[in-house]
Design a protein around this motif. Structure first.
Motif, PDB file in Angstrom:
ATOM      1  N   ASP A  68      42.036   7.973  70.107  1.00 24.33           N
ATOM      2  CA  ASP A  68      40.908   8.816  70.521  1.00 24.33           C
ATOM      3  C   ASP A  68      41.338   9.693  71.701  1.00 24.33           C
ATOM      4  O   ASP A  68      40.744   9.646  72.777  1.00 24.33           O
ATOM      5  CB  ASP A  68      39.699   7.935  70.886  1.00 24.33           C
ATOM      6  CG  ASP A  68      38.476   8.758  71.253  1.00 24.33           C
ATOM      7  OD1 ASP A  68      38.444   9.963  70.920  1.00 24.33           O
ATOM      8  OD2 ASP A  68      37.544   8.211  71.888  1.00 24.33           O
ATOM      9  N   ASP A 210      33.645   7.036  82.103  1.00 25.88           N
ATOM     10  CA  ASP A 210      33.391   7.265  80.683  1.00 25.88           C
ATOM     11  C   ASP A 210      32.325   6.295  80.147  1.00 25.88           C
ATOM     12  O   ASP A 210      32.373   5.100  80.442  1.00 25.88           O
ATOM     13  CB  ASP A 210      34.727   7.024  79.946  1.00 25.88           C
ATOM     14  CG  ASP A 210      34.706   7.458  78.508  1.00 25.88           C
ATOM     15  OD1 ASP A 210      34.677   8.668  78.262  1.00 25.88           O
ATOM     16  OD2 ASP A 210      34.742   6.584  77.623  1.00 25.88           O
ATOM     17  N   GLU A 270      29.312   9.496  83.221  1.00 25.05           N
ATOM     18  CA  GLU A 270      28.970  10.109  81.937  1.00 25.05           C
ATOM     19  C   GLU A 270      28.011   9.137  81.269  1.00 25.05           C
ATOM     20  O   GLU A 270      28.420   8.068  80.824  1.00 25.05           O
ATOM     21  CB  GLU A 270      30.220  10.312  81.079  1.00 25.05           C
ATOM     22  CG  GLU A 270      29.915  11.102  79.827  1.00 25.05           C
ATOM     23  CD  GLU A 270      30.655  10.621  78.590  1.00 25.05           C
ATOM     24  OE1 GLU A 270      30.841  11.439  77.686  1.00 25.05           O
ATOM     25  OE2 GLU A 270      31.028   9.434  78.508  1.00 25.05           O
ATOM     26  N   ASP A 331      34.988  17.668  74.641  1.00 26.16           N
ATOM     27  CA  ASP A 331      34.275  17.063  73.515  1.00 26.16           C
ATOM     28  C   ASP A 331      33.443  18.058  72.715  1.00 26.16           C
ATOM     29  O   ASP A 331      32.871  17.691  71.696  1.00 26.16           O
ATOM     30  CB  ASP A 331      33.311  15.975  74.029  1.00 26.16           C
ATOM     31  CG  ASP A 331      34.047  14.698  74.440  1.00 26.16           C
ATOM     32  OD1 ASP A 331      35.087  14.388  73.839  1.00 26.16           O
ATOM     33  OD2 ASP A 331      33.574  14.028  75.371  1.00 26.16           O
TER      34      ASP A 331
HETATM   35  C1  BGC Z   1      34.748  10.894  75.976  1.00 29.55           C
HETATM   36  C2  BGC Z   1      35.188  11.114  74.575  1.00 29.55           C
HETATM   37  C3  BGC Z   1      35.590   9.767  73.996  1.00 29.55           C
HETATM   38  C4  BGC Z   1      34.493   8.708  74.167  1.00 29.55           C
HETATM   39  C5  BGC Z   1      35.003   7.320  73.950  1.00 29.55           C
HETATM   40  C6  BGC Z   1      33.517  10.027  75.834  1.00 29.55           C
HETATM   41  O1  BGC Z   1      32.828   9.956  76.930  1.00 29.55           O
HETATM   42  O2  BGC Z   1      34.438  12.088  76.651  1.00 29.55           O
HETATM   43  O3  BGC Z   1      36.254  12.022  74.495  1.00 29.55           O
HETATM   44  O4  BGC Z   1      35.845   9.927  72.631  1.00 29.55           O
HETATM   45  O5  BGC Z   1      33.955   8.743  75.449  1.00 29.55           O
HETATM   46  O6  BGC Z   1      35.802   6.899  75.016  1.00 29.55           O
END
Ligand code: BGC
Length: 550
Positions: A68, A210, A270, A331
């Motif tokens: 990912d 994240d 986030e 993203d």
């Molecule tokens: C990130 C993505 C990622 C996901 C899983 C998100 O907050 O910005 O790029 O795929 O988290 O870690």
């Protein structure tokens, strides 16, 4: 000394900072292997300084199997050898600091990579062992445990459980290569505190957290879910999977660690939660700030923008934090493209099924000239707002998204999961063009891990550098002027024609945006900067102007 310069030197430097996101694999490649690296970034520090940004945020550069894009971390306290070494990381931090640029790193605490030593140990250890207790392992249902422990789908799944050779299953909200940690286990807490200390001791100034709302889960009974939409997510702190009240206990512990540093380390969450739940992530005893992606998901309409601005300034006020603004990131479709995707084919929507922002496929021709005009106007508006702005690498070049990467060269799990239904996020992750010609348009001496289109040459840094009227010079001028103008953290709306937004900031300057396709009268005032050429007292269609008011 301007108020902004004063702020930059204080512990509150983050409140109105401009943070530039670097996606390390796609920024600059020093060794020519087609993958961006730390030495590449070191070579571009002067460029970063020329943008008058306050900080960079480095998306994950840790060892990873890239299931990912690096958000599957195999070792939280090291650098992927394809990207560099810890020594080079230290050099980068030192060089950025010497130019007055602070550094954020990305922390991914919900899940690791399946290559992480803990997960490997868990696989080698029996059910019920302490090694398995760091993740969420359960027995399956059915006579031979052949059915997953619960009906759970994942973001990039489709299944939310994957079976291991001895027959047990582990839970993952994202790909099967991203097993979720069990945060009811104290060992997990201690491990992340160790990681945060490790980077803080190396001089890192801040952290982007994240999926900050997913760490604490209620696992009795096991969650069943086929949709991650906000409609099904409870908004009172008792949802089984997301935004549980207990998650803030983790962040209070992190804050105690951050506050041991001088200046205190900062963090931005986030967290895709119900808007009224967002402030809880931005408290002074918690992470301190939370992303709002509301401009990024807004239609290009004055009323929509105004509501987003009002709501988010009010949220920030509730906690004593400042808000964040984002138009592009790794993203979503770059805003120079997104803002001209016709209505009904929105570029980015919050997908009800998946509780995930989805990039729809783009078919047909888009009016990219208008897209660029709107993107510049949106950015100028954003930079005039109170709070901090997050820029994504390449937006300062006006880069559109790359919409035609051949399927066999795609890397994004979202693409594979959607079986082509959703646009891949790779389109905004294509390595940057630094020169108009040469191998990989100056990205590096070799190739590029994602294919760059020929038209990239028109957007190269080399082509725009020092050229009046270029997008790059507009960003530079706006960012440096912003430093002299910013005062206070409030705005007041001024009356303006339908389809426009005009607001005044403390210190008597203002920003007016025309969201329509027709030019309108420009109010009187001293012109500070404009996203388009201004003539005869008119505010062009799809443009923003900053005016000093008399
Ligand atoms: C990130 C993505 C990622 C996901 C899983 C998100 O907050 O910005 O790029 O795929 O988290 O870690």
């Amino acid at each position: 000394m301007s108020e902004y310069t004063f702020l930059r030197g204080s512990k509150d430097w983050w409140r109105q900072a401009v943070v530039y996101q670097i996606y390390p694999r796609s920024f600059a490649d020093h060794n020519g292997d087609g993958i961006g690296d730390l030495k590449g970034i070191i070579g571009k520090v002067d460029y970063l300084a020329s943008l008058s940004i306050d900080a960079v945020w480095l998306s994950p550069f840790y060892p990873s199997d890239l299931a990912d894009g690096g958000y599957d971390v195999a070792d939280y306290r090291d650098v992927d050898p394809r990207i560099g070494t810890l020594d080079e990381f230290d050099q980068l931090v030192e060089k950025l600091h010497s130019k007055g640029i602070r550094v954020f790193v990305d922390i991914v605490p919900n899940h690791s990579s399946d290559r992480h030593v803990w997960f490997q140990e868990a696989l080698r250890s029996p059910r019920g062992s302490k090694e398995r207790a760091r993740y969420i392992f359960r027995d399956g249902r059915g006579e031979a445990f052949e059915l997953p422990p619960s009906d759970l789908s994942s973001h990039f799944g489709p299944e939310g459980w994957t079976r291991v050779p001895d027959g047990q299953w582990y839970m993952h909200l994202f790909t099967k290569e991203q097993p979720d940690f069990d945060w009811s286990n104290r060992e997990v807490h201690d491990e992340f505190l160790k990681t945060l200390k490790f980077w803080s001791d190396r001089g890192v100034d801040g952290f982007r957290i994240d999926v900050a709302h997913a760490l604490v889960k209620q696992l009795e009974p096991l969650p069943t879910r086929s949709s991650y939409s906000l409609e099904v997510m409870k908004d009172d702190g008792t949802d089984q999977l997301f935004d549980r009240d207990e998650v803030h206990e983790i962040y209070r512990e992190w804050r105690a660690l951050f506050n041991q540093y001088d200046p205190p380390r900062v963090a931005v969450a986030e967290a895709w939660v119900h808007p009224h739940r967002r402030p809880a992530y931005a408290t002074t005893d918690g992470l301190g700030q939370a992303f709002n992606f509301d401009l990024l998901t807004s239609a290009w309409e004055s009323a929509a923008f105004q509501k987003v601005i009002d709501d988010n300034l009010a949220f920030a006020e509730q906690t004593g934090s400042s808000t964040t603004w984002v138009m592009s990131n790794h993203d979503v479709i770059r805003h120079a493209t997104r803002l001209v995707i016709p209505a009904g084919k929105e570029g980015v929507t919050f997908d009800a099924e998946n509780h995930w922002y989805v990039n729809h496929r783009l078919d047909g021709d888009l009016d990219l000239a208008k897209g660029l005009a709107r993107a510049k106007a949106a950015t100028l508006l954003m930079l005039a707002l109170p709070g901090s702005s997050y820029l994504y690498q390449g937006e300062e070049l006006g880069l559109p998204d790359v919409t035609d990467i051949p399927s066999e060269q795609m890397q994004d799990p979202q693409w594979f999961r959607g079986e082509g239904k959703f646009k891949s996020r790779d389109g905004c992750r294509v390595p940057l063009p630094w020169s108009a010609s040469g191998p990989s348009f100056g990205f590096g001496p070799g190739g590029s891990h994602l294919p760059q289109p020929q038209w990239y040459s028109r957007y190269a840094v080399e082509v725009q550098d020092g050229i009046q009227g270029s997008t790059l010079e507009l960003y530079r001028a706006a960012l440096s002027m912003r430093r002299t103008l910013i005062q206070g953290e409030t705005l007041s709306w001024l009356p303006s024609p339908v389809g426009t937004l005009w607001f005044e900031r403390e210190g008597g300057w203002s920003s007016i945006t025309n969201f329509t396709d027709q030019e309108i009268e420009l109010p009187t005032g001293e012109l500070l900067i404009a996203s388009e050429d201004i003539s005869a007292g008119k505010l062009p269609a799809n443009s923003t102007v900053w005016l000093k008011l008399s």
